[in-house]
Design a protein around this motif. Structure first.
Motif, short mmCIF file in Angstrom:
data_model
loop_
_atom_site.label_atom_id
_atom_site.label_comp_id
_atom_site.label_asym_id
_atom_site.label_seq_id
_atom_site.Cartn_x
_atom_site.Cartn_y
_atom_site.Cartn_z
N PHE A 1 31.40 -59.86 -26.23
CA PHE A 1 31.86 -58.67 -26.93
C PHE A 1 30.93 -58.33 -28.10
N TYR A 2 30.80 -57.04 -28.36
CA TYR A 2 29.99 -56.58 -29.50
C TYR A 2 30.93 -56.39 -30.69
N PRO A 3 30.69 -57.08 -31.82
CA PRO A 3 31.67 -57.08 -32.92
C PRO A 3 31.74 -55.78 -33.73
N ASP A 4 30.68 -54.98 -33.70
CA ASP A 4 30.62 -53.78 -34.55
C ASP A 4 31.23 -52.57 -33.81
N ASP A 5 32.55 -52.40 -33.97
CA ASP A 5 33.24 -51.31 -33.26
C ASP A 5 32.73 -49.93 -33.70
N GLU A 6 32.38 -49.81 -34.97
CA GLU A 6 31.88 -48.53 -35.49
C GLU A 6 30.56 -48.16 -34.81
N GLY A 7 29.67 -49.16 -34.66
CA GLY A 7 28.38 -48.93 -34.02
C GLY A 7 28.51 -48.62 -32.53
N ALA A 8 29.59 -49.14 -31.91
CA ALA A 8 29.79 -48.93 -30.46
C ALA A 8 30.37 -47.55 -30.14
N LYS A 9 30.92 -46.88 -31.17
CA LYS A 9 31.63 -45.61 -30.95
C LYS A 9 30.78 -44.51 -30.33
N VAL A 10 29.47 -44.54 -30.56
CA VAL A 10 28.60 -43.45 -30.06
C VAL A 10 28.30 -43.60 -28.57
N PHE A 11 28.76 -44.69 -27.95
CA PHE A 11 28.46 -44.94 -26.54
C PHE A 11 29.60 -44.48 -25.63
N LYS A 12 29.24 -44.06 -24.42
CA LYS A 12 30.24 -43.61 -23.43
C LYS A 12 31.11 -44.77 -22.95
N VAL A 13 30.53 -46.00 -22.94
CA VAL A 13 31.30 -47.16 -22.44
C VAL A 13 32.15 -47.80 -23.55
N TYR A 14 32.25 -47.14 -24.70
CA TYR A 14 33.02 -47.65 -25.84
C TYR A 14 34.48 -47.87 -25.46
N GLU A 15 34.99 -49.04 -25.77
CA GLU A 15 36.39 -49.40 -25.52
C GLU A 15 37.19 -49.19 -26.81
#
Length: 332
Positions: A197-211
Protein backbone atom coordinates in the motif's frame (compact mmCIF):
# COMPACT_ATOMS: atom_id res chain seq x y z
CA UNK A 1 38.45 -19.19 -18.56
CA UNK A 2 34.70 -19.90 -18.55
CA UNK A 3 32.30 -17.01 -18.03
CA UNK A 4 31.21 -18.50 -14.66
CA UNK A 5 34.83 -18.53 -13.50
CA UNK A 6 35.17 -14.91 -14.68
CA UNK A 7 32.04 -13.86 -12.77
CA UNK A 8 33.27 -15.71 -9.69
CA UNK A 9 36.73 -14.10 -9.90
CA UNK A 10 35.27 -10.58 -10.15
CA UNK A 11 32.72 -11.27 -7.40
CA UNK A 12 35.46 -12.43 -4.98
CA UNK A 13 37.43 -9.21 -5.52
CA UNK A 14 34.28 -7.08 -5.04
CA UNK A 15 33.27 -9.07 -1.95
CA UNK A 16 36.73 -9.18 -0.34
CA UNK A 17 37.28 -5.45 -0.81
CA UNK A 18 33.74 -4.52 0.31
CA UNK A 19 34.22 -6.67 3.43
CA UNK A 20 37.59 -5.04 4.15
CA UNK A 21 36.07 -1.54 3.80
CA UNK A 22 33.03 -2.54 5.90
CA UNK A 23 35.19 -3.87 8.74
CA UNK A 24 37.76 -1.07 8.75
CA UNK A 25 35.42 1.90 8.22
CA UNK A 26 32.47 0.33 10.14
CA UNK A 27 30.03 0.70 7.25
CA UNK A 28 27.07 -1.49 6.24
CA UNK A 29 28.11 -4.00 3.53
CA UNK A 30 26.05 -2.34 0.77
CA UNK A 31 27.61 1.07 1.46
CA UNK A 32 31.05 -0.56 1.42
CA UNK A 33 30.16 -2.19 -1.91
CA UNK A 34 29.36 1.27 -3.32
CA UNK A 35 32.79 2.47 -2.11
CA UNK A 36 34.69 -0.41 -3.72
CA UNK A 37 32.63 -0.06 -6.92
CA UNK A 38 33.62 3.62 -7.11
CA UNK A 39 37.27 2.70 -6.49
CA UNK A 40 37.15 0.19 -9.34
CA UNK A 41 35.42 2.62 -11.69
CA UNK A 42 37.69 5.60 -11.00
CA UNK A 43 40.74 3.30 -10.61
CA UNK A 44 41.92 5.05 -7.49
CA UNK A 45 41.68 4.61 -3.75
CA UNK A 46 40.67 7.59 -1.56
CA UNK A 47 43.68 9.14 0.17
CA UNK A 48 41.85 9.33 3.50
CA UNK A 49 41.61 5.51 3.81
CA UNK A 50 43.87 4.03 6.53
CA UNK A 51 47.18 2.76 5.12
CA UNK A 52 46.58 -0.90 6.03
CA UNK A 53 43.18 -0.84 4.25
CA UNK A 54 44.74 0.72 1.15
CA UNK A 55 47.35 -2.07 1.07
CA UNK A 56 44.65 -4.78 1.26
CA UNK A 57 42.60 -3.11 -1.49
CA UNK A 58 45.56 -2.63 -3.81
CA UNK A 59 46.47 -6.33 -3.50
CA UNK A 60 42.90 -7.33 -4.37
CA UNK A 61 42.37 -4.87 -7.24
CA UNK A 62 45.61 -6.11 -8.87
CA UNK A 63 43.95 -9.52 -9.37
CA UNK A 64 41.56 -8.20 -12.03
CA UNK A 65 41.42 -5.95 -15.08
CA UNK A 66 37.85 -4.66 -15.53
CA UNK A 67 38.26 -4.25 -19.28
CA UNK A 68 38.60 -8.06 -19.59
CA UNK A 69 35.02 -8.60 -18.36
CA UNK A 70 32.02 -8.06 -20.63
CA UNK A 71 29.05 -6.02 -19.40
CA UNK A 72 26.90 -8.96 -18.36
CA UNK A 73 29.72 -10.68 -16.45
CA UNK A 74 30.25 -7.42 -14.55
CA UNK A 75 26.49 -7.14 -13.88
CA UNK A 76 26.28 -10.71 -12.57
CA UNK A 77 29.30 -10.35 -10.28
CA UNK A 78 27.94 -7.09 -8.88
CA UNK A 79 24.48 -8.67 -8.52
CA UNK A 80 25.92 -11.50 -6.41
CA UNK A 81 27.60 -8.99 -4.10
CA UNK A 82 24.37 -6.93 -3.82
CA UNK A 83 22.41 -10.12 -2.99
CA UNK A 84 24.88 -10.91 -0.21
CA UNK A 85 24.48 -7.38 1.16
CA UNK A 86 20.68 -7.54 0.96
CA UNK A 87 20.64 -10.74 3.04
CA UNK A 88 22.59 -8.86 5.73
CA UNK A 89 20.41 -5.74 5.49
CA UNK A 90 17.10 -7.65 5.68
CA UNK A 91 15.06 -4.69 4.52
CA UNK A 92 11.77 -5.81 2.94
CA UNK A 93 11.97 -3.30 0.04
CA UNK A 94 15.47 -4.56 -0.81
CA UNK A 95 14.84 -7.42 -3.26
CA UNK A 96 16.21 -8.28 -6.65
CA UNK A 97 14.57 -9.50 -9.84
CA UNK A 98 15.61 -13.14 -10.49
CA UNK A 99 18.25 -13.21 -13.21
CA UNK A 100 16.23 -15.44 -15.54
CA UNK A 101 13.32 -12.97 -15.35
CA UNK A 102 15.60 -9.98 -16.05
CA UNK A 103 17.02 -11.73 -19.14
CA UNK A 104 13.55 -12.75 -20.31
CA UNK A 105 12.40 -9.13 -19.97
CA UNK A 106 15.35 -8.14 -22.17
CA UNK A 107 14.22 -10.65 -24.80
CA UNK A 108 10.70 -9.14 -24.77
CA UNK A 109 11.98 -5.57 -25.17
CA UNK A 110 14.17 -6.72 -28.07
CA UNK A 111 11.18 -8.36 -29.81
CA UNK A 112 8.79 -5.44 -29.32
CA UNK A 113 11.38 -2.87 -30.41
CA UNK A 114 12.86 -4.95 -33.23
CA UNK A 115 12.41 -2.20 -35.85
CA UNK A 116 13.84 0.60 -33.67
CA UNK A 117 17.53 1.47 -33.94
CA UNK A 118 17.29 3.91 -31.04
CA UNK A 119 15.05 3.82 -27.97
CA UNK A 120 14.51 5.37 -24.56
CA UNK A 121 14.00 3.16 -21.52
CA UNK A 122 12.75 3.85 -17.98
CA UNK A 123 12.72 1.74 -14.83
CA UNK A 124 10.59 3.69 -12.31
CA UNK A 125 11.59 1.38 -9.43
CA UNK A 126 15.22 0.83 -10.42
CA UNK A 127 16.56 -0.60 -7.15
CA UNK A 128 20.24 -1.49 -7.66
CA UNK A 129 19.84 -1.22 -11.44
CA UNK A 130 19.99 -4.96 -12.13
CA UNK A 131 16.82 -5.25 -14.26
CA UNK A 132 17.55 -2.05 -16.19
CA UNK A 133 21.14 -2.98 -17.06
CA UNK A 134 20.21 -6.61 -17.87
CA UNK A 135 17.71 -5.30 -20.44
CA UNK A 136 20.27 -2.84 -21.82
CA UNK A 137 22.80 -5.68 -22.20
CA UNK A 138 20.21 -7.51 -24.31
CA UNK A 139 19.86 -4.52 -26.66
CA UNK A 140 23.41 -4.70 -28.01
CA UNK A 141 22.44 -3.58 -31.54
CA UNK A 142 20.46 -0.52 -30.40
CA UNK A 143 21.34 2.93 -29.15
CA UNK A 144 19.64 3.21 -25.77
CA UNK A 145 19.11 6.19 -23.45
CA UNK A 146 18.03 4.92 -20.06
CA UNK A 147 16.51 6.48 -16.95
CA UNK A 148 16.00 5.06 -13.48
CA UNK A 149 13.99 6.31 -10.49
CA UNK A 150 14.69 5.11 -6.95
CA UNK A 151 13.62 6.48 -3.56
CA UNK A 152 16.16 4.53 -1.47
CA UNK A 153 19.50 6.35 -1.43
CA UNK A 154 21.65 3.24 -0.90
CA UNK A 155 19.99 1.41 -3.79
CA UNK A 156 20.33 4.50 -5.99
CA UNK A 157 24.09 4.68 -5.29
CA UNK A 158 24.38 0.95 -6.08
CA UNK A 159 22.52 1.52 -9.38
CA UNK A 160 24.92 4.37 -10.22
CA UNK A 161 27.99 2.20 -9.59
CA UNK A 162 26.38 -0.76 -11.40
CA UNK A 163 25.73 1.33 -14.54
CA UNK A 164 29.20 2.91 -14.42
CA UNK A 165 31.04 -0.41 -14.09
CA UNK A 166 29.11 -1.70 -17.14
CA UNK A 167 29.76 1.59 -19.02
CA UNK A 168 26.04 2.22 -19.52
CA UNK A 169 24.64 5.72 -19.94
CA UNK A 170 21.87 5.88 -17.34
CA UNK A 171 20.34 9.02 -15.82
CA UNK A 172 19.19 8.35 -12.27
CA UNK A 173 16.63 10.29 -10.20
CA UNK A 174 16.40 10.13 -6.41
CA UNK A 175 12.67 10.51 -5.79
CA UNK A 176 9.35 8.90 -4.89
CA UNK A 177 8.02 7.37 -8.11
CA UNK A 178 4.42 8.37 -7.25
CA UNK A 179 5.34 12.06 -7.19
CA UNK A 180 5.70 13.94 -10.55
CA UNK A 181 8.73 12.48 -12.36
CA UNK A 182 11.56 14.48 -13.89
CA UNK A 183 12.14 12.00 -16.74
CA UNK A 184 10.74 12.74 -20.23
CA UNK A 185 8.29 10.27 -21.85
CA UNK A 186 10.03 7.09 -23.10
CA UNK A 187 9.49 4.29 -25.63
CA UNK A 188 9.62 1.45 -23.08
CA UNK A 189 9.10 1.06 -19.33
CA UNK A 190 10.34 -2.02 -17.46
CA UNK A 191 9.55 -2.48 -13.78
CA UNK A 192 9.57 -5.20 -11.14
CA UNK A 193 6.78 -3.75 -9.01
CA UNK A 194 7.00 -3.63 -5.22
CA UNK A 195 3.71 -4.91 -3.80
CA UNK A 196 1.93 -3.11 -0.98
CA UNK A 197 0.00 0.00 0.00
CA UNK A 198 1.06 3.59 -0.67
CA UNK A 199 0.79 5.56 2.62
CA UNK A 200 0.31 9.06 1.14
CA UNK A 201 -3.43 9.18 0.39
CA UNK A 202 -3.23 12.85 -0.59
CA UNK A 203 -0.53 12.11 -3.19
CA UNK A 204 -2.56 9.18 -4.57
CA UNK A 205 -5.68 11.32 -5.15
CA UNK A 206 -4.56 12.54 -8.60
CA UNK A 207 -4.53 8.97 -9.97
CA UNK A 208 -7.44 7.14 -11.64
CA UNK A 209 -6.68 3.97 -9.62
CA UNK A 210 -7.00 5.92 -6.33
CA UNK A 211 -8.90 3.97 -3.67
CA UNK A 212 -11.15 6.29 -1.60
CA UNK A 213 -11.52 3.83 1.26
CA UNK A 214 -8.10 3.34 2.89
CA UNK A 215 -4.69 3.25 1.16
CA UNK A 216 -4.24 2.60 -2.58
CA UNK A 217 -2.04 -0.22 -3.84
CA UNK A 218 1.41 1.18 -4.66
CA UNK A 219 1.83 -1.26 -7.58
CA UNK A 220 -1.40 0.04 -9.19
CA UNK A 221 -0.20 3.63 -8.81
CA UNK A 222 3.23 2.80 -10.28
CA UNK A 223 1.65 1.16 -13.36
CA UNK A 224 -0.49 4.26 -13.97
CA UNK A 225 2.43 6.63 -13.35
CA UNK A 226 4.72 4.60 -15.65
CA UNK A 227 2.19 4.54 -18.49
CA UNK A 228 1.73 8.30 -18.06
CA UNK A 229 5.47 8.56 -18.80
CA UNK A 230 5.26 6.44 -21.96
CA UNK A 231 5.09 8.01 -25.40
CA UNK A 232 1.96 7.26 -27.45
CA UNK A 233 2.02 3.55 -28.43
CA UNK A 234 4.87 2.98 -25.93
CA UNK A 235 5.35 -0.43 -24.32
CA UNK A 236 5.20 -1.16 -20.58
CA UNK A 237 6.56 -4.47 -19.26
CA UNK A 238 5.67 -4.99 -15.60
CA UNK A 239 6.49 -7.85 -13.24
CA UNK A 240 3.28 -8.07 -11.21
CA UNK A 241 1.74 -10.30 -8.52
CA UNK A 242 -0.31 -13.19 -9.94
CA UNK A 243 -3.44 -11.93 -8.19
CA UNK A 244 -3.21 -8.43 -9.77
CA UNK A 245 -6.65 -8.72 -11.39
CA UNK A 246 -8.31 -10.49 -8.44
CA UNK A 247 -7.60 -8.08 -5.58
CA UNK A 248 -10.23 -5.91 -3.89
CA UNK A 249 -8.93 -2.85 -5.83
CA UNK A 250 -8.73 -4.58 -9.22
CA UNK A 251 -11.98 -2.95 -10.44
CA UNK A 252 -10.28 0.48 -10.45
CA UNK A 253 -7.30 -0.97 -12.34
CA UNK A 254 -9.59 -2.67 -14.89
CA UNK A 255 -11.45 0.57 -15.58
CA UNK A 256 -8.19 2.52 -16.05
CA UNK A 257 -6.74 -0.17 -18.34
CA UNK A 258 -9.86 -0.16 -20.51
CA UNK A 259 -9.56 3.57 -21.29
CA UNK A 260 -5.75 3.98 -21.39
CA UNK A 261 -3.91 0.90 -22.67
CA UNK A 262 -4.19 -2.41 -24.53
CA UNK A 263 -3.04 -5.62 -22.84
CA UNK A 264 -0.57 -7.23 -25.26
CA UNK A 265 0.39 -10.14 -23.06
CA UNK A 266 0.29 -11.84 -19.68
CA UNK A 267 2.97 -14.45 -19.00
CA UNK A 268 2.86 -16.40 -15.75
CA UNK A 269 6.37 -16.99 -14.42
CA UNK A 270 7.42 -20.40 -13.01
CA UNK A 271 6.56 -20.71 -9.31
CA UNK A 272 9.98 -22.33 -8.75
CA UNK A 273 11.53 -18.84 -9.04
CA UNK A 274 9.77 -17.65 -5.89
CA UNK A 275 9.88 -18.54 -2.19
CA UNK A 276 6.24 -19.65 -2.28
CA UNK A 277 3.23 -19.57 -4.61
CA UNK A 278 1.93 -16.56 -2.61
CA UNK A 279 4.87 -14.52 -3.92
CA UNK A 280 4.66 -15.82 -7.51
CA UNK A 281 4.55 -13.21 -10.27
CA UNK A 282 3.64 -12.72 -13.92
CA UNK A 283 4.85 -10.41 -16.69
CA UNK A 284 2.14 -7.98 -17.80
CA UNK A 285 2.75 -6.28 -21.18
CA UNK A 286 0.77 -3.12 -21.98
CA UNK A 287 0.73 -0.69 -24.89
CA UNK A 288 -0.35 2.90 -24.35
CA UNK A 289 -3.16 4.02 -26.60
CA UNK A 290 -2.43 6.64 -29.24
CA UNK A 291 -1.08 7.05 -32.74
CA UNK A 292 0.71 3.90 -33.95
CA UNK A 293 -0.82 1.64 -31.28
CA UNK A 294 -1.67 -1.90 -32.36
CA UNK A 295 -4.78 -3.87 -31.39
CA UNK A 296 -3.81 -7.55 -31.75
CA UNK A 297 -6.66 -10.01 -32.33
CA UNK A 298 -5.53 -11.84 -29.24
CA UNK A 299 -3.10 -11.15 -26.41
CA UNK A 300 0.00 -13.29 -25.84
CA UNK A 301 -0.95 -15.56 -22.95
CA UNK A 302 1.32 -18.27 -21.56
CA UNK A 303 2.31 -20.11 -18.42
CA UNK A 304 6.08 -20.40 -18.55
CA UNK A 305 7.60 -23.72 -17.48
CA UNK A 306 10.70 -23.86 -15.28
CA UNK A 307 13.58 -22.10 -17.03
CA UNK A 308 15.61 -25.31 -16.58
CA UNK A 309 13.03 -27.25 -18.67
CA UNK A 310 14.63 -26.56 -22.04
CA UNK A 311 12.10 -28.49 -24.15
CA UNK A 312 9.06 -26.95 -22.46
CA UNK A 313 10.55 -23.46 -22.59
CA UNK A 314 11.52 -23.97 -26.25
CA UNK A 315 7.91 -24.84 -27.12
CA UNK A 316 6.56 -21.73 -25.37
CA UNK A 317 9.19 -19.53 -27.05
CA UNK A 318 8.17 -20.96 -30.47
CA UNK A 319 4.55 -20.01 -29.72
CA UNK A 320 5.60 -16.53 -28.63
CA UNK A 321 7.74 -16.02 -31.74
CA UNK A 322 4.72 -17.04 -33.82
CA UNK A 323 2.60 -14.45 -31.96
CA UNK A 324 5.16 -11.74 -32.77
CA UNK A 325 5.04 -12.72 -36.45
CA UNK A 326 1.26 -12.94 -36.78
CA UNK A 327 0.01 -10.35 -34.26
CA UNK A 328 2.80 -7.77 -33.90
CA UNK A 329 5.00 -7.60 -37.00
CA UNK A 330 2.00 -8.14 -39.30
CA UNK A 331 0.69 -4.76 -38.19
CA UNK A 332 4.00 -2.92 -38.50
Amino acid sequence: MSSFKDVEKLFFVMDNTATAIKDKLELPYLDALVETGENLFFQEIPKEYPKELTTVLMDEYKKINLSEFDKDMTRKAFQLAVLKGMKEAVQPHHAMTPDAVALFTGYLVQKFMKKSEKLTLLDPVAGSGNLLTAVMNHLKDKECDAFGVEVDETLLRLAWVNANLQKHKVELFHQDVIKPLYADPVDVVVADLPVGFYPDDEGAKVFKVYEKEGHTYAHHLIIEQAVHHLKEAGIGIFIVPNNLFESEQSGLLHAWIKETVTILGLLQLPETLFKSSVHAKSILILQKNGEGAIKPKQAMLAQLPSFSNKNGLGNVMDQMNEWFKTEWEREK
